[in-house]
Design an enzyme around this catalytic site. Structure first.
Site, PDB file in Angstrom:
ATOM      1  N   HIS A  70       5.511 103.658  23.888  1.00 38.08           N
ATOM      2  CA  HIS A  70       4.357 103.336  24.745  1.00 38.08           C
ATOM      3  C   HIS A  70       4.747 102.239  25.715  1.00 38.08           C
ATOM      4  CE1 HIS A  70       0.310 102.398  26.064  1.00 38.08           C
ATOM      5  NE2 HIS A  70      -0.037 103.576  25.593  1.00 38.08           N
ATOM      6  N   HIS A 123       2.288 112.035  29.328  1.00 36.61           N
ATOM      7  CA  HIS A 123       0.963 111.417  29.191  1.00 36.61           C
ATOM      8  C   HIS A 123       0.167 112.254  28.178  1.00 36.61           C
ATOM      9  CE1 HIS A 123      -2.482 109.073  30.132  1.00 36.61           C
ATOM     10  NE2 HIS A 123      -2.742 109.456  31.362  1.00 36.61           N
ATOM     11  N   ASP A 163      -1.133 109.851  20.644  1.00 37.69           N
ATOM     12  CA  ASP A 163      -1.032 111.312  20.650  1.00 37.69           C
ATOM     13  C   ASP A 163      -0.390 111.891  19.398  1.00 37.69           C
ATOM     14  OD1 ASP A 163      -2.326 111.828  22.993  1.00 37.69           O
ATOM     15  OD2 ASP A 163      -0.543 111.617  24.236  1.00 37.69           O
TER      16      ASP A 163
HETATM   17  N1  ACO Z   1      11.700 109.306  22.240  1.00 39.55           N
HETATM   18  C1  ACO Z   1      12.976 108.837  22.379  1.00 39.55           C
HETATM   19  N2  ACO Z   1      13.283 107.744  23.087  1.00 39.55           N
HETATM   20  C2  ACO Z   1      12.264 107.078  23.683  1.00 39.55           C
HETATM   21  C3  ACO Z   1      10.929 107.514  23.572  1.00 39.55           C
HETATM   22  C4  ACO Z   1      10.669 108.666  22.824  1.00 39.55           C
HETATM   23  N3  ACO Z   1       9.412 109.132  22.670  1.00 39.55           N
HETATM   24  N4  ACO Z   1      10.144 106.676  24.261  1.00 39.55           N
HETATM   25  C5  ACO Z   1      10.945 105.738  24.787  1.00 39.55           C
HETATM   26  N5  ACO Z   1      12.226 105.998  24.432  1.00 39.55           N
HETATM   27  C6  ACO Z   1      13.383 105.219  24.796  1.00 39.55           C
HETATM   28  C7  ACO Z   1      13.707 105.425  26.262  1.00 39.55           C
HETATM   29  O1  ACO Z   1      14.562 106.541  26.460  1.00 39.55           O
HETATM   30  C8  ACO Z   1      14.374 104.112  26.611  1.00 39.55           C
HETATM   31  O2  ACO Z   1      15.674 104.149  26.102  1.00 39.55           O
HETATM   32  P1  ACO Z   1      16.896 103.490  26.934  1.00 39.55           P
HETATM   33  O3  ACO Z   1      16.523 102.034  27.054  1.00 39.55           O
HETATM   34  O4  ACO Z   1      18.087 103.773  26.095  1.00 39.55           O
HETATM   35  O5  ACO Z   1      16.907 104.199  28.257  1.00 39.55           O
HETATM   36  C9  ACO Z   1      13.615 103.114  25.774  1.00 39.55           C
HETATM   37  O6  ACO Z   1      13.068 103.838  24.672  1.00 39.55           O
HETATM   38  C10 ACO Z   1      12.489 102.420  26.524  1.00 39.55           C
HETATM   39  O7  ACO Z   1      11.561 103.381  26.974  1.00 39.55           O
HETATM   40  P2  ACO Z   1      11.048 103.514  28.460  1.00 39.55           P
HETATM   41  O8  ACO Z   1      11.648 104.747  29.088  1.00 39.55           O
HETATM   42  O9  ACO Z   1      11.214 102.223  29.187  1.00 39.55           O
HETATM   43  O10 ACO Z   1       9.524 103.759  28.216  1.00 39.55           O
HETATM   44  P3  ACO Z   1       8.417 103.922  29.324  1.00 39.55           P
HETATM   45  O11 ACO Z   1       7.495 102.790  29.182  1.00 39.55           O
HETATM   46  O12 ACO Z   1       8.993 104.187  30.666  1.00 39.55           O
HETATM   47  O13 ACO Z   1       7.726 105.273  28.852  1.00 39.55           O
HETATM   48  C11 ACO Z   1       6.509 106.758  27.532  1.00 39.55           C
HETATM   49  C12 ACO Z   1       6.667 105.309  27.976  1.00 39.55           C
HETATM   50  C13 ACO Z   1       6.432 107.683  28.752  1.00 39.55           C
HETATM   51  C14 ACO Z   1       5.230 106.873  26.736  1.00 39.55           C
HETATM   52  C15 ACO Z   1       7.721 107.141  26.658  1.00 39.55           C
HETATM   53  O14 ACO Z   1       7.736 106.348  25.502  1.00 39.55           O
HETATM   54  C16 ACO Z   1       7.726 108.615  26.308  1.00 39.55           C
HETATM   55  O15 ACO Z   1       8.208 109.435  27.088  1.00 39.55           O
HETATM   56  N6  ACO Z   1       7.159 108.989  25.124  1.00 39.55           N
HETATM   57  C17 ACO Z   1       7.085 110.385  24.756  1.00 39.55           C
HETATM   58  C18 ACO Z   1       5.896 111.045  25.440  1.00 39.55           C
HETATM   59  C19 ACO Z   1       4.588 110.549  24.886  1.00 39.55           C
HETATM   60  O16 ACO Z   1       4.401 110.439  23.682  1.00 39.55           O
HETATM   61  N7  ACO Z   1       3.637 110.312  25.781  1.00 39.55           N
HETATM   62  C20 ACO Z   1       2.293 109.868  25.418  1.00 39.55           C
HETATM   63  C21 ACO Z   1       2.130 108.421  25.742  1.00 39.55           C
HETATM   64  S1  ACO Z   1       0.529 107.825  25.224  1.00 39.55           S
HETATM   65  C22 ACO Z   1      -0.510 108.505  26.336  1.00 39.55           C
HETATM   66  O17 ACO Z   1      -0.192 108.804  27.443  1.00 39.55           O
HETATM   67  C23 ACO Z   1      -1.846 108.775  25.892  1.00 39.55           C
END
Ligand code: ACO
Length: 380
Positions: free
Chosen positions: A258, A219, A310
């Protein structure tokens, strides 16, 4: 599984505060687009908007500004507690502790009336930068800088950190960043705040819990980590091998992806990219923006992921001179506007938030006294 993993697409509350269209890549506060507000409003106006669900008149804005200036003043406990916190805790842990401690000093005490909760909300929004700046100055062995009543909220934060009035453009950009971070519907920390509020626990408890939820790298912690990643990469030609290694290890690239904006740009990231570019061009360290752009391109090519708020916020905050470990506390300072508005909205039409779980463990077990349990029966 019954329900949705991570509560994806579950509507957890009705709100009139903010709205997202994840397909169009749009964000609105009370019906005003984030682009319009970022271009024209001030953070103080946005605080008023989120809490009153309309823009203020000049007199109303003046009253709120006056209140916020008075509420910036440090609390008595800061002098006592801050040296220990500055030495022994991370900035987000300090903030969580300070906001919790502030409840003991709030003039409205345990009054939970709507009027008292509004005052508590504005006090918290106003004083959070004071806590962060006091922490940063204390850990550097420098005297705490008192708030400057002549400066707007965001500019005063920069002033309390450095002891110097920021340049006008830097103050404007920082104010816009406050606006962009101010609210974002049912994100994890806002949901946390509403869950706590739904038990009718007090405002300070709800905001303390929200800060705890924001702290994590999935987050708010991502803005700090995305800047550290740019530093680790070091130069634009190292982006590709760095990301290949990272993806090879199945790690996530911070500041990308996201839950809601899956196939379009996060509208805040678009604005922040422009601000990061402007600051990079005026800086003697333009390489961070170049590396960031390269990261954006490679992550999109290899994973189809786009930057979230972010990613470029990290570069903007770096160019504005904030210490990297204060990026997430800065996010909290801005998001406090939205958290407190959501808590008040929850109180106004409350029902305990209590979802269900689906049991997946064993059933029909029979208790065996401890002296009759052998290794085999304990493991079965
Ligand atoms: N890097 C690499 N792979 C990613 C990323 C990432 N940043 N984000 C998503 N993916 C991948 C996942 O591993 C998943 O792959 P899979 O289908 O092979 O398992 C696919 O993309 C779909 O992602 P989800 O896990 O379903 O995404 P979710 O909605 O659960 O999570 C989140 C969203 C937590 C923001 C995620 O994208 C993430 O961890 N990002 C990095 C951390 C981040 O930047 N957080 C800030 C978010 S904005 C905020 O809070 C203000």
């Amino acid at each position: 599984m019954a329900g949705s993993g991570g509560l994806e697409e579950v509507v957890a509350a009705e709100t009139a505060i903010s709205d997202i269209d994840g397909k169009l890549g749009k964000l609105w506060y009370v019906g005003y687009s984030i682009d319009d507000l970022a271009d024209h409003a001030t953070f103080e106006e946005v605080v008023y908007l989120l809490h009153n669900l309309r823009l203020p008149t000049q007199n109303e804005l003046d009253d709120l500004t006056e209140l916020m200036i008075a509420d910036r003043e440090s609390h008595d406990f800061v002098g006592g507690i801050m040296p220990t916190l500055a030495k022994q805790t991370s900035p987000m842990s300090m903030l969580r502790t300070s906001v919790s401690a502030a409840s003991a000093y709030d003039p409205d005490g345990w009054d939970q009336s709507p009027e008292a909760n509004y005052r508590k909300a504005i006090r918290l929004v106003s004083v959070i930068p004071t806590f962060i700046a006091a922490y940063d100055r204390t850990r550097q062995g420098q005297p705490i800088v008192d708030p400057n009543a002549k400066l707007p909220h965001a500019a005063n934060f920069l002033y309390m950190l450095s002891g110097q009035e920021p340049e006008q453009r830097a103050a404007e950009i920082f104010d816009t960043l406050f606006i962009l971070y101010a609210d974002h519907t049912m994100n994890a920390s806002t949901f946390t705040a509403r869950v706590v509020a739904s038990t009718l626990a007090d405002m300070h408890s709800a905001i303390t819990a929200a800060i705890a939820a924001l702290k994590g790298p999935l987050h708010g912690g991502a803005n700090e980590l995305s800047m550290r990643m740019l530093q680790e990469i070091g130069s634009a030609d190292r982006v590709e091998p760095y990301l290949s290694d990272l993806f090879g290890r199945k790690e996530k690239v911070m500041g990308f992806g996201h839950r809601v904006y899956r196939h379009v740009d996060d509208p805040r990231a678009t604005i922040l990219r422009g601000m990061a570019k402007e600051l990079a061009e005026a800086s003697d360290e333009p390489q961070w923006f170049d590396i960031a752009q390269e990261v954006e391109q490679v992550v999109f090519e290899q994973k189809g992921l786009r930057p979230n708020v972010d990613f470029y916020a990290g570069s903007v905050l770096y160019y504005l001179g904030l210490p990297i470990d204060l990026f997430t506390p800065m996010f909290a300072a801005a998001r406090a506007a939205g958290w407190t508005a959501h808590v008040r909205e929850q109180y106004a039409d409350n029902r305990l938030i209590r979802p269900e779980s689906e049991y997946i463990g064993p059933r029909d077990q029979v208790y065996v006294p401890i002296d009759e349990r052998d290794e085999e029966s304990a493991a079965s």
